[in-house]
Each structure stands twice: as C-alpha cells, then as structure tokens.
Design an enzyme around this catalytic site. Structure first.
Site, PDB file in Angstrom:
ATOM      1  N   VAL A 121       0.834  -1.204   0.000  1.00  0.00           N
ATOM      2  CA  VAL A 121       0.000   0.000   0.000  1.00  0.00           C
ATOM      3  C   VAL A 121       0.873   1.261   0.000  1.00  0.00           C
ATOM      4  O   VAL A 121       0.365   2.364   0.131  1.00  0.00           O
ATOM      5  CB  VAL A 121      -0.960   0.010   1.229  1.00  0.00           C
ATOM      6  CG1 VAL A 121      -1.936  -1.162   1.154  1.00  0.00           C
ATOM      7  CG2 VAL A 121      -0.193  -0.008   2.558  1.00  0.00           C
ATOM      8  N   HIS A 143      -4.368  -4.315  -2.351  1.00  0.00           N
ATOM      9  CA  HIS A 143      -4.767  -4.003  -0.979  1.00  0.00           C
ATOM     10  C   HIS A 143      -4.958  -2.509  -0.735  1.00  0.00           C
ATOM     11  O   HIS A 143      -4.933  -2.063   0.400  1.00  0.00           O
ATOM     12  CB  HIS A 143      -3.750  -4.597   0.007  1.00  0.00           C
ATOM     13  CG  HIS A 143      -3.736  -6.106   0.004  1.00  0.00           C
ATOM     14  ND1 HIS A 143      -2.719  -6.859   0.537  1.00  0.00           N
ATOM     15  CD2 HIS A 143      -4.650  -6.994  -0.467  1.00  0.00           C
ATOM     16  CE1 HIS A 143      -2.995  -8.152   0.377  1.00  0.00           C
ATOM     17  NE2 HIS A 143      -4.142  -8.261  -0.232  1.00  0.00           N
ATOM     18  N   THR A 173       7.203 -11.798  -1.234  1.00  0.00           N
ATOM     19  CA  THR A 173       5.942 -12.066  -0.523  1.00  0.00           C
ATOM     20  C   THR A 173       6.014 -13.427   0.152  1.00  0.00           C
ATOM     21  O   THR A 173       6.579 -14.372  -0.396  1.00  0.00           O
ATOM     22  CB  THR A 173       4.712 -11.977  -1.452  1.00  0.00           C
ATOM     23  OG1 THR A 173       3.545 -12.376  -0.705  1.00  0.00           O
ATOM     24  CG2 THR A 173       4.832 -12.838  -2.695  1.00  0.00           C
ATOM     25  N   SER A 174       5.414 -13.503   1.348  1.00  0.00           N
ATOM     26  CA  SER A 174       5.388 -14.774   2.084  1.00  0.00           C
ATOM     27  C   SER A 174       4.395 -15.740   1.436  1.00  0.00           C
ATOM     28  O   SER A 174       4.342 -16.909   1.790  1.00  0.00           O
ATOM     29  CB  SER A 174       5.023 -14.534   3.553  1.00  0.00           C
ATOM     30  OG  SER A 174       3.795 -13.838   3.642  1.00  0.00           O
ATOM     31  N   ASN A 203      13.094 -14.411  -3.197  1.00  0.00           N
ATOM     32  CA  ASN A 203      12.842 -14.244  -1.761  1.00  0.00           C
ATOM     33  C   ASN A 203      13.960 -14.953  -1.008  1.00  0.00           C
ATOM     34  O   ASN A 203      14.228 -16.124  -1.274  1.00  0.00           O
ATOM     35  CB  ASN A 203      11.480 -14.887  -1.408  1.00  0.00           C
ATOM     36  CG  ASN A 203      10.985 -14.503  -0.032  1.00  0.00           C
ATOM     37  OD1 ASN A 203      11.777 -14.385   0.909  1.00  0.00           O
ATOM     38  ND2 ASN A 203       9.682 -14.309   0.100  1.00  0.00           N
ATOM     39  N   GLU A 218      13.933 -16.098   1.842  1.00  0.00           N
ATOM     40  CA  GLU A 218      13.354 -17.178   2.657  1.00  0.00           C
ATOM     41  C   GLU A 218      12.442 -18.048   1.802  1.00  0.00           C
ATOM     42  O   GLU A 218      11.803 -17.544   0.881  1.00  0.00           O
ATOM     43  CB  GLU A 218      12.495 -16.593   3.793  1.00  0.00           C
ATOM     44  CG  GLU A 218      13.178 -15.551   4.662  1.00  0.00           C
ATOM     45  CD  GLU A 218      14.235 -16.149   5.568  1.00  0.00           C
ATOM     46  OE1 GLU A 218      14.104 -17.345   5.908  1.00  0.00           O
ATOM     47  OE2 GLU A 218      15.194 -15.427   5.904  1.00  0.00           O
TER      48      GLU A 218
HETATM   49  P1  OAD Z   1       5.092 -10.582   4.557  1.00  0.00           P
HETATM   50  O1  OAD Z   1       5.634  -9.728   5.647  1.00  0.00           O
HETATM   51  O2  OAD Z   1       4.151 -11.650   4.934  1.00  0.00           O
HETATM   52  O3  OAD Z   1       6.291 -11.282   3.774  1.00  0.00           O
HETATM   53  C1  OAD Z   1       7.397 -10.547   3.314  1.00  0.00           C
HETATM   54  C2  OAD Z   1       8.297 -11.500   2.557  1.00  0.00           C
HETATM   55  O4  OAD Z   1       9.368 -10.760   1.995  1.00  0.00           O
HETATM   56  C3  OAD Z   1       8.919 -12.611   3.411  1.00  0.00           C
HETATM   57  O5  OAD Z   1       8.713 -13.872   2.794  1.00  0.00           O
HETATM   58  C4  OAD Z   1      10.412 -12.257   3.427  1.00  0.00           C
HETATM   59  O6  OAD Z   1      11.256 -13.408   3.422  1.00  0.00           O
HETATM   60  C5  OAD Z   1      10.555 -11.499   2.125  1.00  0.00           C
HETATM   61  N1  OAD Z   1      11.660 -10.514   2.091  1.00  0.00           N
HETATM   62  C6  OAD Z   1      12.165  -9.783   3.108  1.00  0.00           C
HETATM   63  N2  OAD Z   1      13.125  -8.956   2.662  1.00  0.00           N
HETATM   64  C7  OAD Z   1      13.224  -9.172   1.325  1.00  0.00           C
HETATM   65  C8  OAD Z   1      14.037  -8.615   0.294  1.00  0.00           C
HETATM   66  N3  OAD Z   1      14.940  -7.662   0.538  1.00  0.00           N
HETATM   67  N4  OAD Z   1      13.860  -9.076  -0.976  1.00  0.00           N
HETATM   68  C9  OAD Z   1      12.939 -10.037  -1.250  1.00  0.00           C
HETATM   69  N5  OAD Z   1      12.159 -10.591  -0.306  1.00  0.00           N
HETATM   70  C10 OAD Z   1      12.285 -10.169   0.964  1.00  0.00           C
HETATM   71  O7  OAD Z   1       4.481  -9.573   3.468  1.00  0.00           O
HETATM   72  P2  OAD Z   1       3.407  -9.887   2.340  1.00  0.00           P
HETATM   73  O8  OAD Z   1       3.635 -11.202   1.713  1.00  0.00           O
HETATM   74  O9  OAD Z   1       3.385  -8.695   1.471  1.00  0.00           O
HETATM   75  O10 OAD Z   1      -2.237  -7.501   3.959  1.00  0.00           O
HETATM   76  O11 OAD Z   1       2.063  -9.924   3.180  1.00  0.00           O
HETATM   77  C11 OAD Z   1       0.863 -10.096   2.513  1.00  0.00           C
HETATM   78  C12 OAD Z   1      -0.222  -9.306   3.191  1.00  0.00           C
HETATM   79  O12 OAD Z   1      -0.287  -9.653   4.569  1.00  0.00           O
HETATM   80  C13 OAD Z   1       0.000  -7.807   3.207  1.00  0.00           C
HETATM   81  O13 OAD Z   1      -0.379  -7.156   2.013  1.00  0.00           O
HETATM   82  C14 OAD Z   1      -0.845  -7.374   4.354  1.00  0.00           C
HETATM   83  C15 OAD Z   1      -0.466  -8.441   5.356  1.00  0.00           C
HETATM   84  O14 OAD Z   1      -1.372  -8.682   6.367  1.00  0.00           O
HETATM   85  C16 OAD Z   1      -3.123  -6.587   4.325  1.00  0.00           C
HETATM   86  O15 OAD Z   1      -2.833  -5.647   5.014  1.00  0.00           O
HETATM   87  C17 OAD Z   1      -4.493  -6.845   3.785  1.00  0.00           C
END
Ligand code: OAD
Length: 249
Positions: A100, A116, A185-186, A210, A212
């Site tokens: 966002v 989102h 994204t996770s 990613n 992880e």
């Molecule tokens: P997450 O916080 O769940 O996941 C972030 C991911 O990014 C993890 O898998 C990390 O390993 C990875 N990561 C961290 N640093 C990185 C880097 N430098 N390069 C590449 N990857 C990296 O975030 P989202 O998957 O975006 O929803 O979460 C999905 C949704 O859950 C969000 O949009 C939000 C949240 O609740 C709402 O607010 C509706």
C-alpha cells in the site's frame, strides 16, 4: 540460473509480477511477518479490521498515521526501479502489488494493480466515496459529505473483499502469463497468493525471488534466494549485456 532467466525474458511475451512487503524492505518499510514484522509487534485484529475501526477509530487512525509518516520518508529502491525497466522487455507486463506504500508508482511504474489499496488515500467507511483531504486528525475524524460516514484509510482490511476489477484483472493476466515472478511475498495471504498458483497451472514458468522459502517455493521453476533490490538490478544488467540467446517468437 541467470542465463536461463535472461533467455526466458527474451523469449516470453506476457509477464506478470506479484510483489509483497519484501520488495520495499530495502527502502526501510517494515514487512508484516518475520522477526521485525509488524504483525509480531501489533495485533492485526485491533488495527486492521472493520470491527477494530468501529470500536476504536482513534487508535486505528493513530496507527495508520504512524505508518504514513514512515512511508512518507522512504524512497523506491533498486528493486522497484529495475521493475520499471523490466516492463520494457515484454509485449504485456502486469505489475500486481499487495503493498500500500505507492513505491512502484514513485519508481516510475505506470500501470500498477494495487490489490490491498493505497495508504495515502482515504474513503468513507459507509459509502466508500473517496475523501480528498489526506491529513486526518485522529481526535477529529472527518465525516463524509455525502452520507456522514466516518473517513477511513483506503486499504483492504482483514475480512474485506479486494477491489473487484483489480483482482479480476490480476487473475486474467495471471492465466495468460508465460512468465510469472513472485517477489518479496510470504505467499500466504489469499487471494493474492493464488495468483502465482493459477499462473503455474495455466502453463507459466514461475520464478520466486525471496531470501526465505515460502509455501510457493516447491512450485517455483526458478528460485532465487536473494534480496530483490540486489538480484533484480543484476538481472537487468545481464539482459543489457546480452547474456542468453532467447528470441521472441
Ligand atoms: P510478509 O511480511 O508476509 O512477507 C514478506 C516477505 O518478503 C517474506 O517472505 C520475506 O522473506 C521477504 N523478504 C524480506 N526482505 C526481502 C528482500 N529484501 N527481498 C525479497 N524478499 C524479501 O508480506 P506480504 O507477503 O506482502 O495484507 O504480506 C501479505 C499481506 O499480509 C500484506 O499485504 C498485508 C499483510 O497482512 C493486508 O494488510 C491486507
């Protein structure tokens, strides 16, 4: 691996990229999960649901104002910028984000499907009419001029539907994609997490970037266990320097 990916970029016409909080991590925006993640420090059900807003709009607004301030001070990183250039290598390129923060647009990506919402926009809690004034005082939450509903951030909260046209377009493009990148994204929040699965089932080559592993990792054809802000510029550099022999058919 890099050569294989360069070949794919050169030979595929239709690409979709799905990004999550990880792509903005190198800009200084906290992710949601993981050690320093927002959901480790705050309770989502008290801050990011309609019930929370109806029960205590002041706390919800204070939290969103804090996040706005944090995001207001950050800039796109080399990962965001690389995606702007990557788009030029495809006949059809769709950038879908769960973020966002608006950083893809700030980087220069023109067409972005924001699943989102956007933290810098506001809308009415009752009729969803947009509210143009961006600064909100949590002690004096403004009311909608049309219906009198309270003004809320224009983001998708838990339990809410995603904007219909945006998610429909994202699914349609994923079904047609030849190459799909899942970046930072996770891959656990649906329906966003269903997009790469759909693309793969429809024949796309799936690439995950990613550091992880995620539930998607086993399905990925190519897994890059690196930070997006480091890997994506390297990929662009490799494409520019002519690595790979693929030709658009
Ligand atoms: P997450 O916080 O769940 O996941 C972030 C991911 O990014 C993890 O898998 C990390 O390993 C990875 N990561 C961290 N640093 C990185 C880097 N430098 N390069 C590449 N990857 C990296 O975030 P989202 O998957 O975006 O929803 O979460 C999905 C949704 O859950 C969000 O949009 C939000 C949240 O609740 C709402 O607010 C509706």
């Amino acid at each position: 691996m890099l050569e294989k990916l360069c070949n794919l970029v050169k030979s595929c016409h239709k690409a979709v990229v799905l990004t999550g909080a990880g792509i903005s991590a190198e800009s200084g925006v906290p992710t949601f999960r993981g050690k320093e993640g927002l959901w480790g420090r705050f309770r989502a059900e008290e801050l990011a649901t309609m019930e929370a807003f109806m029960a205590n709009p002041k706390i919800v607004w204070e939290w969103y104002n804090w996040r706005r301030e944090l995001m207001g001070g950050v800039k796109p990183n080399p990962g965001h910028l690389a995606l702007v250039e990557l788009a030029n290598h495809f006949g059809s390129f769709t950038l879908v984000t769960q973020n966002v923060d608006g950083l893809h647009r700030a980087a220069g990506s023109t067409e972005v499907l924001e699943l989102h919402g956007n933290i810098n926009r506001n809308k009415c809690v009752k009729c969803s009419a947009p509210y143009e004034e961006s600064d909100i005082d949590p002690d004096r939450i403004p009311k909608c001029s049309r219906c009198g509903g309270q003004i809320r951030p224009d983001v998708v909260w838990f339990g809410e539907m995603l904007p219909g046209e945006v998610i429909d377009t994202a699914f349609r493009r994923s079904e047609e994609a030849e190459l799909f990148f899942s970046i930072g994204t996770s891959a656990i929040v649906h329906p966003a997490a269903s997009l790469p699965i759909t693309a793969k089932h429809c024949g796309a080559t799936l690439v995950e970037i990613n550091p992880e592993e995620t539930p998607l990792s086993g399905l990925a054809d190519i897994r890059i266990a690196e930070r997006s802000g480091e890997f994506l510029p390297r990929l662009l550099e490799a494409i520019r320097s002519g690595i790979g022999s693929g030709e658009k058919g």
